[in-house]
Design a protein around this motif. Structure first.
Motif, PDB file in Angstrom:
ATOM      1  N   ASP A 166       0.849  -1.192   0.000  1.00  0.00           N
ATOM      2  CA  ASP A 166       0.000   0.000   0.000  1.00  0.00           C
ATOM      3  C   ASP A 166       0.886   1.243   0.000  1.00  0.00           C
ATOM      4  O   ASP A 166       2.127   1.151  -0.081  1.00  0.00           O
ATOM      5  CB  ASP A 166      -0.983  -0.028   1.178  1.00  0.00           C
ATOM      6  N   ARG A 167       0.298   2.400   0.117  1.00  0.00           N
ATOM      7  CA  ARG A 167       1.018   3.663   0.032  1.00  0.00           C
ATOM      8  C   ARG A 167       2.040   3.845   1.160  1.00  0.00           C
ATOM      9  O   ARG A 167       3.013   4.594   1.026  1.00  0.00           O
ATOM     10  CB  ARG A 167       0.033   4.830   0.025  1.00  0.00           C
ATOM     11  N   ASN A 338       3.568  -0.871  -5.968  1.00  0.00           N
ATOM     12  CA  ASN A 338       3.315   0.071  -4.874  1.00  0.00           C
ATOM     13  C   ASN A 338       2.043   0.844  -5.206  1.00  0.00           C
ATOM     14  O   ASN A 338       2.001   1.621  -6.163  1.00  0.00           O
ATOM     15  CB  ASN A 338       4.505   1.022  -4.711  1.00  0.00           C
ATOM     16  N   LEU A 339       1.014   0.612  -4.401  1.00  0.00           N
ATOM     17  CA  LEU A 339      -0.302   1.161  -4.687  1.00  0.00           C
ATOM     18  C   LEU A 339      -0.574   2.442  -3.907  1.00  0.00           C
ATOM     19  O   LEU A 339       0.063   2.717  -2.882  1.00  0.00           O
ATOM     20  CB  LEU A 339      -1.382   0.132  -4.340  1.00  0.00           C
ATOM     21  N   THR A 340      -1.560   3.179  -4.387  1.00  0.00           N
ATOM     22  CA  THR A 340      -2.032   4.362  -3.656  1.00  0.00           C
ATOM     23  C   THR A 340      -2.971   3.967  -2.519  1.00  0.00           C
ATOM     24  O   THR A 340      -3.325   4.801  -1.690  1.00  0.00           O
ATOM     25  CB  THR A 340      -2.791   5.303  -4.609  1.00  0.00           C
ATOM     26  N   ILE A 341      -3.358   2.707  -2.472  1.00  0.00           N
ATOM     27  CA  ILE A 341      -4.290   2.207  -1.455  1.00  0.00           C
ATOM     28  C   ILE A 341      -3.746   2.451  -0.052  1.00  0.00           C
ATOM     29  O   ILE A 341      -2.545   2.319   0.199  1.00  0.00           O
ATOM     30  CB  ILE A 341      -4.541   0.697  -1.672  1.00  0.00           C
ATOM     31  N   ASP A 342      -4.650   2.791   0.857  1.00  0.00           N
ATOM     32  CA  ASP A 342      -4.314   2.941   2.272  1.00  0.00           C
ATOM     33  C   ASP A 342      -4.959   1.763   3.009  1.00  0.00           C
ATOM     34  O   ASP A 342      -6.192   1.661   3.070  1.00  0.00           O
ATOM     35  CB  ASP A 342      -4.851   4.266   2.804  1.00  0.00           C
ATOM     36  N   PRO A 365      -9.569  13.520  -3.491  1.00  0.00           N
ATOM     37  CA  PRO A 365     -10.214  14.263  -4.584  1.00  0.00           C
ATOM     38  C   PRO A 365      -9.308  15.285  -5.268  1.00  0.00           C
ATOM     39  O   PRO A 365      -9.648  15.786  -6.338  1.00  0.00           O
ATOM     40  CB  PRO A 365     -11.393  14.953  -3.890  1.00  0.00           C
ATOM     41  N   LYS A 366      -8.181  15.579  -4.656  1.00  0.00           N
ATOM     42  CA  LYS A 366      -7.247  16.532  -5.277  1.00  0.00           C
ATOM     43  C   LYS A 366      -6.299  15.836  -6.249  1.00  0.00           C
ATOM     44  O   LYS A 366      -5.982  16.370  -7.310  1.00  0.00           O
ATOM     45  CB  LYS A 366      -6.414  17.222  -4.193  1.00  0.00           C
ATOM     46  N   THR A 367      -5.834  14.634  -5.857  1.00  0.00           N
ATOM     47  CA  THR A 367      -4.816  13.945  -6.657  1.00  0.00           C
ATOM     48  C   THR A 367      -5.362  12.771  -7.456  1.00  0.00           C
ATOM     49  O   THR A 367      -4.704  12.291  -8.383  1.00  0.00           O
ATOM     50  CB  THR A 367      -3.698  13.413  -5.743  1.00  0.00           C
ATOM     51  N   GLY A 368      -6.532  12.284  -7.092  1.00  0.00           N
ATOM     52  CA  GLY A 368      -7.083  11.108  -7.751  1.00  0.00           C
ATOM     53  C   GLY A 368      -6.556   9.797  -7.202  1.00  0.00           C
ATOM     54  O   GLY A 368      -6.937   8.718  -7.684  1.00  0.00           O
ATOM     55  N   GLU A 369      -5.678   9.858  -6.207  1.00  0.00           N
ATOM     56  CA  GLU A 369      -5.140   8.626  -5.629  1.00  0.00           C
ATOM     57  C   GLU A 369      -6.275   7.813  -4.998  1.00  0.00           C
ATOM     58  O   GLU A 369      -7.034   8.326  -4.185  1.00  0.00           O
ATOM     59  CB  GLU A 369      -4.086   8.949  -4.584  1.00  0.00           C
ATOM     60  N   THR A 370      -6.366   6.562  -5.387  1.00  0.00           N
ATOM     61  CA  THR A 370      -7.415   5.682  -4.868  1.00  0.00           C
ATOM     62  C   THR A 370      -6.950   5.109  -3.541  1.00  0.00           C
ATOM     63  O   THR A 370      -5.954   4.379  -3.483  1.00  0.00           O
ATOM     64  CB  THR A 370      -7.710   4.546  -5.862  1.00  0.00           C
ATOM     65  N   LEU A 371      -7.680   5.413  -2.484  1.00  0.00           N
ATOM     66  CA  LEU A 371      -7.284   4.998  -1.141  1.00  0.00           C
ATOM     67  C   LEU A 371      -7.923   3.681  -0.725  1.00  0.00           C
ATOM     68  O   LEU A 371      -7.404   2.997   0.159  1.00  0.00           O
ATOM     69  CB  LEU A 371      -7.652   6.097  -0.134  1.00  0.00           C
TER      70      LEU A 371
END
Length: 672
Positions: A166-167, A338-342, A365-371
């Motif tokens: 994850d991130r 390596n994911l944007t997931i939290d 919502p600012k970066t589009g990173e999928t959490l």
């Protein structure tokens, strides 16, 4: 010396003399024929051109070695003496030629220089003696290193499968220590062997028959450890069995582990032994029936990158000598993802959904990173590696909530969470005036000519209805009226600007959202229903989250990302709403929570804004009580995270309020 090329010159000469047969064949001519057969791996034809060699030693050996080492692209060339030197050797019984040999193998290129001796022989043909030449063969012509004996070894070094993080560098799919459980047959207690096997079988979730089959394997020798099962962790029952049955032993090995289990199963997928059917689909000669391969999720989607490439070493070994390396291809370990997931968000959302059928997405919502990308209910991916029973598989398949279905990749009717999108389209094309009011009486309304079909709203208005009131109370009739005034062409054009009908630009395949079955709206009733997220409108939770980002991202709809190195805040669509209109809708969505349908999210610990939605599924317009699915799309007013949550069958659970409460709990927990 000159390079021998047996080409058109000889053929031309033969034609000039009227196809007259040559009296004697030259050794280089025979050697070229032999080399041609060699390059084509025609070992039977090669054998007919060698002197005094056992057929098995020649053909069988070549075939086995070339097959095992996957030899291909063989090239053989040689030099011949110039004319003067050749004349000196006319009476020689043998002639030696330097050879250059190259080939490709499973371990990479192999090249060597050697010599081949051509031996003159005399044959009787039709009563006449004629001179010919044969290859004086020895094993060194396979590889020089085995000329005087030696064993060819082939060693494969398996690559380490890439891991998924994850991130925060926490593992979603990792290679870790696991436990291999087994028995030493001689250590069974003679008078308790039956009960001990039963205890082991129960603890490991296998049968006594499986234990007996393992013990009867041909390779089992006295005092050997016979493995029975690999498990990711030791349960209380296993530990109890280890302490009570002396022959049950455990040793550690390395295996694939999915730390989040069910919470990320649909996202990550799993690895399992490759099936014959899968092997055909892979169309990759590097796989064998003993390999593990990715199924579902990222394990399947990124199989090539995660798997890596095996290392291979070809050696020649002789007793008392160091092995000689013929070719070596270094092992290439798989790449990590390596994911944007939290993991924290992923886990909390899954726990809040409590195995209810549905899905949820969380993004920045600012970066589009999928959490988070959650599908509920789910399954344990570890079971596919460490023992999936027929009972468990049948239970998953027959479960009416379908835990094997990946809902975050699917689309659903959005219901009233679609209204901010309709509002944006109307405000931006000028068909909606936020201050214009509609006089609406009662809970139902229809346009003249609709027959028995009516639009229904959830609550009556206390006066004229404007945009703010319609959003806060989620008034279907208001939005139906606005859509009819707007017209289908303008409405469809606006929805296409939000990406409906397009492929979602996302790493993980997500079903595209749709306006209707054919992308058009030609009927008034369909236009009215579509305005409040019914009709034939379908959207994924991820697309909805991205659409709502326009209110927190200066009017731009972010492009959702899943890989950390691709997270650059790029927009999918730009300029969808002005700052003034965005402010109006944001204020209304805050009032949805404080005074409207989203009061379940009105918490003291965090300020939340958002929109509720209930999509009613009916088989026909005349059906009265269809299935209801609930939505909530919302965010803390600081704009740090945006969540889109969907749960099926909320008709008996307070409708969308049930979903709203769960989504609000997640946002509150993530703030802590």
């Amino acid at each position: 010396m000159k390079k021998f090329l047996f080409l058109g010159t000889i053929l031309f000469t033969v034609l000039l003399i009227g196809c007259q047969e040559k009296e004697e064949v030259e050794p280089e001519e025979r050697l070229q024929e032999y080399a041609d057969h060699w390059m084509n791996q025609e070992f039977e034809k090669m054998y007919k051109m060698v002197a005094e060699t056992e057929k098995e030693d020649f053909i069988d050996r070549y075939q086995k070695i070339y097959k095992d080492l996957e030899i291909n692209k063989v090239d053989v060339s040689f030099d011949v003496p110039d004319t003067e030197e050749k004349e000196k050797n006319d009476e020689a019984e043998t002639e030696v030629f330097p050879l250059k040999v190259s080939m490709e193998s499973v371990a990479g290129p192999i090249t060597f220089d050697t010599e081949v001796e051509m031996k003159k022989v005399v044959k009787e043909v039709e009563g006449e003696e004629k001179t010919d030449w044969l290859v004086n063969w020895n094993p060194g012509l396979i590889f020089p290193e085995i000329k005087d004996g030696g064993t060819i070894g082939l060693e494969t070094i398996e690559p380490k499968r890439g891991e998924i993080y994850d991130r925060n560098r926490e593992g979603l799919a990792v290679n870790a220590s696991v436990y291999e459980l087994g028995v030493v047959p001689e250590q069974f207690t003679d008078d308790k062997i039956k009960s001990e096997k039963e205890t082991i079988a129960k603890a490991l979730g296998i049968t006594v028959e499986e234990i007996d089959n393992a013990l009867d394997a041909n390779w089992v020798q006295p005092n050997y450890f016979v493995p029975l099962k690999v498990v990711p962790s030791l349960t209380d029952e296993i530990e109890k069995a280890i302490s009570s049955v002396p022959t049950l032993k455990t040793q550690t090995t390395t295996g694939r582990i999915y730390p989040l289990g069910e919470a990320a199963a649909h996202l990550v997928g799993y690895i399992a032994p490759v099936t014959a059917e899968k092997l055909e689909d892979l169309d990759d000669a590097s796989y064998s029936e003993n390999d593990m391969v990715g199924y579902r999720g990222l394990e399947e989607l990124y199989e090539e990158q995660l798997r890596g490439e095996a290392g291979v070493k070809i050696t020649v070994e002789k007793e008392g000598q160091e092995p000689v390396i013929l070719a070596e291809k270094e092992v290439k370990n798989g790449e990590n993802l390596n994911l944007t997931i939290d993991i924290k968000a992923q886990k909390k959302i899954f726990e809040q959904m409590d195995n209810e059928p549905g899905t949820a997405t969380a993004i920045d919502p600012k970066t589009g990173e999928t959490l988070a990308l959650v599908s509920s209910p789910s399954f344990d991916p570890n079971a596919f590696i460490y023992g999936l029973s027929n009972t468990q598989w049948t239970e998953w398949q027959e479960d009416p909530n379908n835990p094997l279905l990946n809902r975050f990749a699917s689309t659903f009717a959005p219901g009233s969470v679609f209204k901010p999108i309709t509002s944006t389209v109307g405000l931006e094309n000028g068909s909606i005036d936020p201050n214009e009011t509609f006089e609406i009486d009662g809970l139902t309304w229809q346009k003249e000519g609709w027959g028995n079909y009516y639009i229904t709203r959830v609550s009556p208005s206390n006066g004229p209805v404007d945009l703010d009131d319609a959003l806060v109370r989620s008034d279907n009739i208001y939005f139906a009226m606005q859509a009819l005034d707007m017209g289908a062409d303008a409405f469809v054009k606006g929805l296409k600007e939000f990406g409906l009908g397009e492929d979602v630009p996302f790493t993980y395949p997500i079903e595209k959202s749709t306006i209707s079955s054919d992308g058009n709206i030609t009927e008034e009733v369909l236009l009215a229903d579509s305005s409040y997220g019914q009709g034939e409108v379908q959207m994924s939770a991820l697309h909805l989250a991205s659409a709502f980002s326009i209110f927190l991202n200066d009017g731009n709809m972010v492009k959702p990302t899943l890989l950390l190195d691709e997270a650059d805040g790029e927009s999918w669509k730009q300029g969808l709403i002005s700052a003034e209109n965005s402010s109006l809708i944001k204020e209304s969505m805050r009032r949805v929570v404080t005074h409207g349908t989203g009061k379940a999210a009105n918490l003291d610990s965090i300020e939340i804004a958002g929109k509720t939605g209930t999509a009613e599924l009916k088989q026909s317009k005349d059906e009265e009580n269809g299935q209801e699915n609930g939505w909530f799309v919302g965010y803390p007013t600081d704009g740090s995270i945006l969540i889109s949550m969907f749960i099926e069958h909320v008709e008996d659970n307070n409708g969308s309020g049930y979903v709203t409460e769960k989504a609000a709990n997640v946002l509150a927990e993530l703030k802590e």
